[in-house]
Structures are given as structure tokens and as C-alpha cells.
Design an enzyme around this catalytic site. Structure first.
Site, short mmCIF file in Angstrom:
data_model
loop_
_atom_site.label_atom_id
_atom_site.label_comp_id
_atom_site.label_asym_id
_atom_site.label_seq_id
_atom_site.Cartn_x
_atom_site.Cartn_y
_atom_site.Cartn_z
N SER A 133 19.33 6.88 -13.53
CA SER A 133 20.51 7.85 -13.56
C SER A 133 22.09 7.07 -13.87
O SER A 133 22.97 6.82 -14.56
CB SER A 133 20.82 8.62 -12.14
N HIS A 142 12.22 10.84 -10.85
CA HIS A 142 13.88 9.64 -10.26
C HIS A 142 14.03 10.84 -8.96
O HIS A 142 13.79 10.99 -7.99
CB HIS A 142 14.68 10.15 -11.85
N HIS A 183 7.45 0.10 -3.76
CA HIS A 183 8.80 0.37 -4.24
C HIS A 183 8.61 -0.28 -5.83
O HIS A 183 7.97 -1.48 -5.60
CB HIS A 183 10.63 0.49 -3.64
N ARG A 222 17.50 2.44 3.01
CA ARG A 222 17.85 3.60 3.32
C ARG A 222 17.39 4.49 4.34
O ARG A 222 17.42 5.72 4.67
CB ARG A 222 18.63 3.28 1.59
N ASP A 237 13.12 8.14 -0.01
CA ASP A 237 12.54 9.53 -0.28
C ASP A 237 11.96 9.41 0.70
O ASP A 237 11.92 11.41 1.14
CB ASP A 237 11.88 9.72 -1.49
N1 HAX Z 1 0.02 5.29 -2.91
C1 HAX Z 1 -0.86 4.88 -3.46
N2 HAX Z 1 -0.70 3.68 -4.98
C2 HAX Z 1 0.63 3.09 -4.36
C3 HAX Z 1 1.55 3.17 -4.08
C4 HAX Z 1 1.41 4.35 -2.59
N3 HAX Z 1 2.37 4.68 -2.19
N4 HAX Z 1 2.35 2.44 -4.41
C5 HAX Z 1 2.07 1.92 -5.02
N5 HAX Z 1 1.08 1.64 -5.86
C6 HAX Z 1 0.20 1.80 -6.92
C7 HAX Z 1 0.82 2.19 -7.71
O1 HAX Z 1 0.41 3.14 -8.48
C8 HAX Z 1 -0.70 0.61 -8.60
O2 HAX Z 1 -1.42 1.45 -8.87
P1 HAX Z 1 -2.29 1.00 -10.80
O3 HAX Z 1 -2.36 0.17 -10.74
O4 HAX Z 1 -3.46 1.99 -10.44
O5 HAX Z 1 -1.49 1.98 -11.63
C9 HAX Z 1 -0.12 0.13 -8.33
O6 HAX Z 1 -0.32 0.14 -6.79
C10 HAX Z 1 0.73 -1.63 -8.16
O7 HAX Z 1 2.42 -0.04 -8.20
P2 HAX Z 1 3.43 -1.58 -7.84
O8 HAX Z 1 3.77 -1.99 -8.73
O9 HAX Z 1 3.26 -1.69 -6.29
O10 HAX Z 1 4.52 0.08 -7.85
P3 HAX Z 1 5.60 0.22 -9.33
O11 HAX Z 1 6.85 -0.58 -9.31
O12 HAX Z 1 4.23 1.11 -10.19
O13 HAX Z 1 5.32 1.88 -8.64
C11 HAX Z 1 6.56 3.41 -6.98
C12 HAX Z 1 6.61 1.92 -7.62
C13 HAX Z 1 7.70 3.91 -5.90
C14 HAX Z 1 6.72 4.29 -8.94
C15 HAX Z 1 5.48 3.58 -6.42
O14 HAX Z 1 4.77 2.90 -4.96
C16 HAX Z 1 5.22 5.14 -6.09
O15 HAX Z 1 4.34 5.63 -6.91
N6 HAX Z 1 5.14 5.18 -4.50
C17 HAX Z 1 5.00 6.85 -4.50
C18 HAX Z 1 5.65 8.02 -5.29
C19 HAX Z 1 7.59 7.56 -4.76
O16 HAX Z 1 7.39 7.31 -2.77
N7 HAX Z 1 7.86 7.66 -5.28
C20 HAX Z 1 9.99 7.26 -5.08
C21 HAX Z 1 10.40 5.86 -5.72
C22 HAX Z 1 11.23 6.12 -4.74
C23 HAX Z 1 12.97 5.31 -6.04
O17 HAX Z 1 12.84 4.47 -5.97
N8 HAX Z 1 13.69 6.85 -5.79
O18 HAX Z 1 14.97 6.82 -7.45
#
Ligand code: HAX
Length: 432
Positions: free
Chosen positions: A240, A270, A316, A325, A371
């Protein structure tokens, strides 16, 4: 206007600072980019500049250099309130210093002056099909305001590049002043009586929002203040913020730019994440008929992970600690509704998920993010319509992205134009 005067006073020094840095060190290398980053969403590439906020991996967001607990403690508050004036946070983001109570109130007064939404905006939204997503209505309402843009008008009249920030600031204040009314109207149009809400100039932005939403619990006024402050800004690289910056770099006015930013926020990766988190908590609650014990929760988490799904609300891209937060909202819930059934599920998750994710060893950050709990708080106060949560996020996010927009114009930042390569070129680079 107070924000105008305060920014104007700082500008010569800021401009000199940037000119000097560019003149003396314009060719200094500040970072590098790998092929993995080019294919991987430009993740982590240091290619943007903002002084409004910074996300420290070990501390979380700092607004103008100040952590979330500091900001919540030091910003002035309405009498008897637990949370600060949103107008005070806007002052901090725009100006860079903590405001006095009078200065925060001056911003609140500007918002009150700007809160009237032209009738055609409500009429536009009323003509949309009933099942239109609230984020579509939100983005449309902002675009429908574009005709009021002083920036667009003065640009057409030939205003000089270095004065553009002035109408940009007027538009930013006019837009943010109206967004609470627009969001509350969308809520009422979609889910309640459809009546256009009225802004009361005698109370602040947070109290107005709570009242316009029709939420009776007095605490929700503090909840609204907290929510908007926490969601205001998170550096420049999130979708955003970056969209607002990118579109704004074409000298599209703040209304065009913010509407585009909201279309990015509407994406499931997002702003929609908070609704997935709440859905997960509700699934757990339903499955166990209330909050599970820690063993049950642990088993449920492993089932989720083993089926290839993520645990929403944890992890994250940048942070490596619990998101402050999250902590601020968690503390608010603990203080105000510790016996809420969903909060109890969130409490058990908070204990169980980090060790499970650590044991699994994939997530770089096993801690809760913003979140994990934000939907629970809204749900508790009666906003049970998940689809609306991203609009709330958008009202908060407007504070940070418009502050960035004003400063980008003030410092004369140019149109963005990164360079693309072909896969063949990257293969050639890889081959040396
Ligand atoms: N549960 C299970 N597995 C997770 C995880 C979780 N909560 N968080 C990370 N992982 C996994 C990833 O899927 C990734 O797996 P692969 O190698 O198989 O692809 C691995 O751990 C490494 O990921 P990472 O480098 O730690 O995390 P990313 O930077 O790739 O992704 C995310 C960050 C927030 C997208 C991720 O932690 C996630 O999917 N969390 C759950 C969804 C979530 O909470 N989203 C809200 C994000 C908040 C935000 O920023 N909002 O704007």
C-alpha cells in the site's frame, strides 16, 4: 494550517541535506541485488527512502524514530482517554516531533473542518450492487473525491515543482479528515441503516469514528485510536505504501494515488490477512467448543502445518521479534476483555505457536504479527463483518502514506522508473 507552517520551517534544511548527500555521495553504493531478489519480489533490496517510519527487525516499527510503546505513552490524549489523539500521531508523522496537546488538537480541528463528504460520493456508493466488496466502495469513494483536489487544480494552473507539497498537504488533510466518515458510511450502507454519518467537531477522530459506527462501548473510542495509530505506517516497501509512492511519483494527486494504494491493500497477501487470522481463531473455537488446552492447541497447530498450511498471524518478512503492534493490541484486550472466548483462544495460541514453529524450523520468525489479534478486537466490539476489516486498516494506513506523499513532493522526488532485464540477460550475468 499548523502542519503547513511546521513543514515549511524545516524544508530548507531538509532540502540542503538531500542535495549535499546527492552531490557528495550520489555514486556511493548503498546496497546490491541478487538474481533471487529480482525473481523474489525485490525482497530486502534497499532502494527506497523515507523518514516517516522504519521497521527494525529486532524492535518493530519506529514512527519518526519512536517505538510503539513510546508513541502510545508520549502522544497527548483526550481527557480520560487511554489512547492518544490520532491527530497527534498525524502531527508526529508529518512534522517529526511530538505535538503538545494544543498542536494535536489543531490537527483534530483541521480534520473536523474537512470532514464533510460531498453528497455525490454517498450517491455513487448507493448505486453500487449490494454485494460490492467494502474495499471497492472505499477505493471508489476516494476516487469520487478527486474533483476536489487542490493539487490537481494547482498543477493544471502551473504551480512550481517545489510548491507542490502545499496543495498536497491540503489534499492529505482533506482526505484523511473524510476517511472516517466514508468508512463508517460504507459500514452502515452495507450492514446497517445506510444513513450518512455526521462528524461531531466537539470530539476527536477516534471518538467520532466509534460513534459514527454506532458502537456504544466507550472503550471502542480508545480501540479506534489505537487501531488507526498502529496501522498508520510500516516503512515504504509494503504494497500500500509503495503503491501510493509509485502512483504519486507521476504527480497523480493524493486522491488518485490513495485509491490505487487501497486497491493494493485489498489483496489477500496484504490487508486481507487479518480476516484469515480471525477465521482461524474461530475454527479453533468451534472445533473445541471454546478455548482448547495447550496440548489440544499444539496438536491442532501440527495438523495445520502437516497439511501444508501456514498458521495465520505468525511470522513476518522483516520482524524477528513479536510485533509491538500485536503486543499493544494484546495488552488492550487483556485489560478490557480477558474473558472473551476468542481472546482466550488467542492467548493459548500465543503460548503454543512460537515453540511449535521453532520446532518445525521453517519460519524465520515464530512470533505473532499485527494481524494475529486485530480482528479479535473488532469482533469483540460488534464489528463481526470480516469483509470490513481492511477498510479499517485503510483508514489507518492513510495517515502514513499521505505523510510520505507530502514529503516526497516537498523533497522533489522524481518519477519511479526501475530497470527490467530479460531472463536471458540474467542467465548471461549468472554465466559471468
Ligand atoms: N506458519 C507456517 N509456516 C510459516 C509461517 C507460519 N506462520 N511463517 C512462515 N512460514 C514458512 C513459510 O511459509 C516458508 O515456507 P517455505 O520455505 O515452505 O515456503 C518458510 O517458513 C520461510 O518463510 P519466512 O522467510 O519466515 O517468511 P516470509 O518472509 O516468506 O513470509 C509471512 C512472511 C508473514 C507471509 C509468513 O510468515 C506467513 O505466511 N505467515 C502467516 C500469514 C500471516 O500471518 N500473514 C500476515 C502478515 C502480516 C503483515 O505483514 N501484514 O501486512
Amino acid at each position: 494550517m499548523i502542519l503547513h507552517d511546521k513543514i515549511d520551517a524545516q524544508l530548507p534544511e531538509w532540502r540542503d541535506r538531500v542535495v549535499k548527500l546527492l552531490k557528495e555521495h550520489g555514486d556511493t553504493v548503498a546496497g546490491e541485488v541478487t538474481i533471487k531478489q529480482i525473481y523474489g519480489g525485490i525482497r530486502g533490496v534497499k532502494a527506497l527512502v523515507t523518514d516517516i517510519s522504519y521497521v527494525d527487525p529486532n524492535e518493530g516499527i519506529r514512527f519518526r524514530g519512536h517505538t510503539v510503546p513510546e508513541v502510545l505513552k508520549k502522544l497527548p490524549k483526550p481527557d480520560g482517554a487511554e489512547m492518544p489523539y490520532v491527530g497527534g500521531l498525524y502531527y508526529l508523522l508529518m512534522v517529526g516531533d511530538y505535538p503538545t496537546k494544543e498542536q494535536a488538537l489543531a490537527v483534530e480541528a483541521e480534520w473536523a473542518k474537512n470532514a464533510d463528504v460531498p453528497k455525490h460520493v454517498f450517491d455513487t456508493l448507493r448505486t453500487m450492487p449490494k454485494d460490492t466488496h467494502p474495499m471497492v466502495l472505499f477505493s471508489q469513494a476516494v476516487l469520487a473525491l478527486q474533483g476536489t483536489s487542490k493539487f490537481a487544480k494547482q498543477y493544471a494552473e502551473g504551480i512550481g515543482k517545489f510548491d507542490l507539497w502545499k496543495p498536497a498537504l491540503d489534499d492529505a488533510v482533506a482526505l484523511t479528515g473524510k476517511l472516517g466518515v466514508i468508512a463508517a458510511f460504507i459500514y452502515r450502507l452495507k450492514y446497517k441503516d445506510g444513513v450518512a454519518p455526521k462528524y461531531d467537531p466537539n470530539v476527536d477522530y477516534g471518538a467520532n469514528f466509534a460513534r459514527m459506527m454506532g458502537i456504544e462501548a466507550k472503550e471502542y473510542e480508545d480501540m479506534a485510536r489505537l487501531y488507526f495509530i498502529l496501522h498508520s505506517d510500516h516503512e515504504s516497501g509494503n504494497v500500500s505504501a509503495h503503491t501510493m509512492h509509485l502512483v504519486g511519483s507521476t504527480l497523480a494527486d493524493p486522491f488518485h494515488s490513495f485509491s490505487a494504494a487501497m486497491d493494493g491493500l485489498a489483496g489477500p497477501l496484504h490487508g486481507l490477512a487479518n480476516q484469515n487470522c480471525l477465521a482461524f481463531l474461530m475454527d479453533v473455537q468451534k472445533k473445541f467448543n471454546g478455548a482448547p488446552d495447550e496440548d489440544q492447541m499444539r496438536d491442532f497447530c501440527w495438523e495445520t502445518l502437516n497439511s501444508g498450511k501456514v498458521i495465520p498471524g505468525y511470522g513476518h518478512a522483516v520482524l524477528r521479534v513479536p510485533d509491538p503492534r500485536y503486543t499493544a493490541q494484546f495488552e488492550f484486550a487483556k485489560a478490557h476483555f480477558p474473558d472473551d472466548e476468542l481472546f482466550k483462544v488467542a492467548l493459548v495460541m500465543n503460548k503454543v505457536v512460537p515453540p511449535v514453529l521453532k520446532e518445525q524450523g521453517k519460519a524465520k520468525n515464530p512470533w505473532p504479527n499485527v494481524d494475529a489479534i486485530s480482528g479479535t478486537l473488532q469482533y469483540h466490539y460488534g464489528i463481526t463483518e470480516f469483509d470490513f476489516y481492511t477498510v479499517l486498516f485503510g483508514v489507518g494506513r492513510a495517515l502514513g502514506v499521505t505523510a510520505n506523499y507530502v514529503w516526497a513532493r516537498a523533497l522533489g522526488q522524481p518519477i519511479e522508473r526501475p530497470k527490467s532485464l530479460t531472463t536471458k540477460m540474467l542467465e548471461d550475468i549468472a554465466a559471468g
